[in-house]
Design an enzyme around this catalytic site. Structure first.
Site, PDB file in Angstrom:
ATOM      1  N   SER A 143       0.833  -1.194   0.000  1.00  0.00           N
ATOM      2  CA  SER A 143       0.000   0.000   0.000  1.00  0.00           C
ATOM      3  C   SER A 143       0.874   1.252   0.000  1.00  0.00           C
ATOM      4  O   SER A 143       1.695   1.421  -0.893  1.00  0.00           O
ATOM      5  CB  SER A 143      -0.974  -0.029   1.196  1.00  0.00           C
ATOM      6  OG  SER A 143      -2.005   0.923   1.017  1.00  0.00           O
ATOM      7  N   GLU A 247      -2.240  -3.585  -7.645  1.00  0.00           N
ATOM      8  CA  GLU A 247      -3.489  -3.787  -6.923  1.00  0.00           C
ATOM      9  C   GLU A 247      -3.937  -2.442  -6.377  1.00  0.00           C
ATOM     10  O   GLU A 247      -3.164  -1.477  -6.360  1.00  0.00           O
ATOM     11  CB  GLU A 247      -3.316  -4.795  -5.787  1.00  0.00           C
ATOM     12  CG  GLU A 247      -2.318  -4.387  -4.708  1.00  0.00           C
ATOM     13  CD  GLU A 247      -2.870  -3.437  -3.650  1.00  0.00           C
ATOM     14  OE1 GLU A 247      -4.052  -3.552  -3.296  1.00  0.00           O
ATOM     15  OE2 GLU A 247      -2.107  -2.566  -3.185  1.00  0.00           O
ATOM     16  N   HIS A 317      -4.590  -5.592  -0.600  1.00  0.00           N
ATOM     17  CA  HIS A 317      -5.633  -5.339   0.388  1.00  0.00           C
ATOM     18  C   HIS A 317      -6.660  -6.462   0.411  1.00  0.00           C
ATOM     19  O   HIS A 317      -7.861  -6.248   0.249  1.00  0.00           O
ATOM     20  CB  HIS A 317      -6.305  -4.003   0.099  1.00  0.00           C
ATOM     21  CG  HIS A 317      -5.412  -2.822   0.235  1.00  0.00           C
ATOM     22  ND1 HIS A 317      -4.492  -2.465  -0.735  1.00  0.00           N
ATOM     23  CD2 HIS A 317      -5.273  -1.917   1.234  1.00  0.00           C
ATOM     24  CE1 HIS A 317      -3.848  -1.373  -0.344  1.00  0.00           C
ATOM     25  NE2 HIS A 317      -4.298  -1.023   0.844  1.00  0.00           N
TER      26      HIS A 317
END
Length: 348
Positions: A143, A247, A317
């Site tokens: 992330s 992602e 995630h």
């Protein structure tokens, strides 16, 4: 190392960083040769810090400790993990101090981010990447820490690990085993598995071929929003000849499309040897902005690139999360919907 010694070490490293940040942005620097960090072994100390959104919940320390100990390792919490200043300039210095202190400490064998969120953009230009290359260690996160993965690859040439962070609320046995295989074993992780599912007719992580074919290349990528945040900077992603992974989370399909079109306009998608789309949690929401769903977006933007593409791998995630070494060679078979990591991310 006690708190006082840690802070003294970090302060020394911080002096080096004051000039390293400027050097990191100098034009014309070449990418250093690939470097693998030493494998972490049972009984090794692992430093856990927070480079992103501040953590104030003391329960995070318990979650971190449980994960690190389950790996047979010894957790070392950074001095400011749960005690970060709310003042911006002080917060920046505290995060740099924690990071440089762990990197400079020979007793700490790995550095794990506790969580993501927001904040790496505030420090990425001040990190001492020469210090990181001189003291190679496992660096784990996903992330927001994607920006650190990109910058470390560009400036230190170090293999880093895109995987689940130990301070997060959920940490499944699948995620733990994936992390163990990636950083605690000298063998390549091989073909990345999908989590076991109770209903094969409706799997939680359905894999789908977007464009068939096979390709090989080094692994690059991470969170799509953070990859976009790096565009135009010295740590902009290099996809040439690579297997590009991405992602995201809670982005509408039109927002995913806009980011992918930007990468396509910049030539980043066409330069890749192949693409693997991670399971984008919470991203298939309807919107008045565009009539296309998430899978339609992937077909429209990625389907005619002339390279193999498949989607749905448990990256990022997702409750179950794979740990992937970035920088090593891998083989993609989009027809069979498999990604095989051919090289170990760590030195034995």
């Amino acid at each position: 190392m006690d708190r006082r010694s840690f802070l003294a070490t970090a302060a020394t490293a911080g002096v080096v960083a004051s000039s390293a940040g400027a050097a990191a942005t100098a034009p014309g620097l070449t990418k250093p040769p690939l470097l693998r960090p030493p494998m972490v072994r049972a009984g090794d100390k692992v430093g856990v810090l927070d480079l992103s959104t501040a953590v104030y919940d003391p329960a995070v320390a318990d979650r971190v400790t449980a994960v690190i100990q389950a790996l047979g390792l010894v957790p070392v919490l950074s001095p400011h993990l749960l005690d970060r200043s709310r003042a911006f300039k002080t917060s920046v210095q505290e995060r740099l101090s924690d990071l440089h202190g762990f990197i400079a400490d020979p007793s700490v064998r790995g550095v794990f981010c506790a969580r993501g969120g927001y904040g790496v953009s505030e420090i990425v230009d001040r990190v001492d990447y020469d210090l990181i290359r001189r003291n190679p260690k496992v660096f784990l996160g996903f992330s927001d820490p994607t920006l650190m993965h990109l910058a470390i690859a560009r400036r230190a040439g170090l293999v880093t690990f895109h995987g689940r962070m130990p301070g997060l609320m959920k940490f499944t046995p699948f995620s733990l085993e994936a992390l163990r295989r990636a950083v605690c074993a000298a063998e390549p992780v091989g073909t990345l598995p999908s989590p076991e599912d109770g209903n094969p007719l409706r799997p939680a992580y359905p894999l789908r071929t977007v464009a068939p074919g096979q390709a090989s290349g080094r692994l690059v990528g991470g969170n799509l929003s953070m990859i976009m945040a790096a565009m135009g900077t010295p740590w902009e992603i290099d996809t040439k000849g690579a297997i590009f992974l991405f992602e995201d989370v809670d982005e509408a399909p039109y927002a995913i499309a806009r980011m992918l079109w930007t990468l396509r306009h910049a030539g980043k998608l066409q330069a890749a040897a192949g693409i693997v789309v991670g399971a984008c949690a919470g991203c298939d929401k309807s919107s008045d902005a565009s009539p296309y769903g998430l899978n339609e977006v992937f077909d429209l933007v990625l389907g005619d690139l002339g390279i193999p593409v498949f989607s749905g791998l448990a990256l990022g995630h997702t409750d179950d999360t794979l740990t992937v070494p970035l920088g090593v060679q891998a083989r993609l078979d989009a027809t069979a919907r498999t990604l095989t990591v051919l090289e170990s991310g760590v030195a034995g």
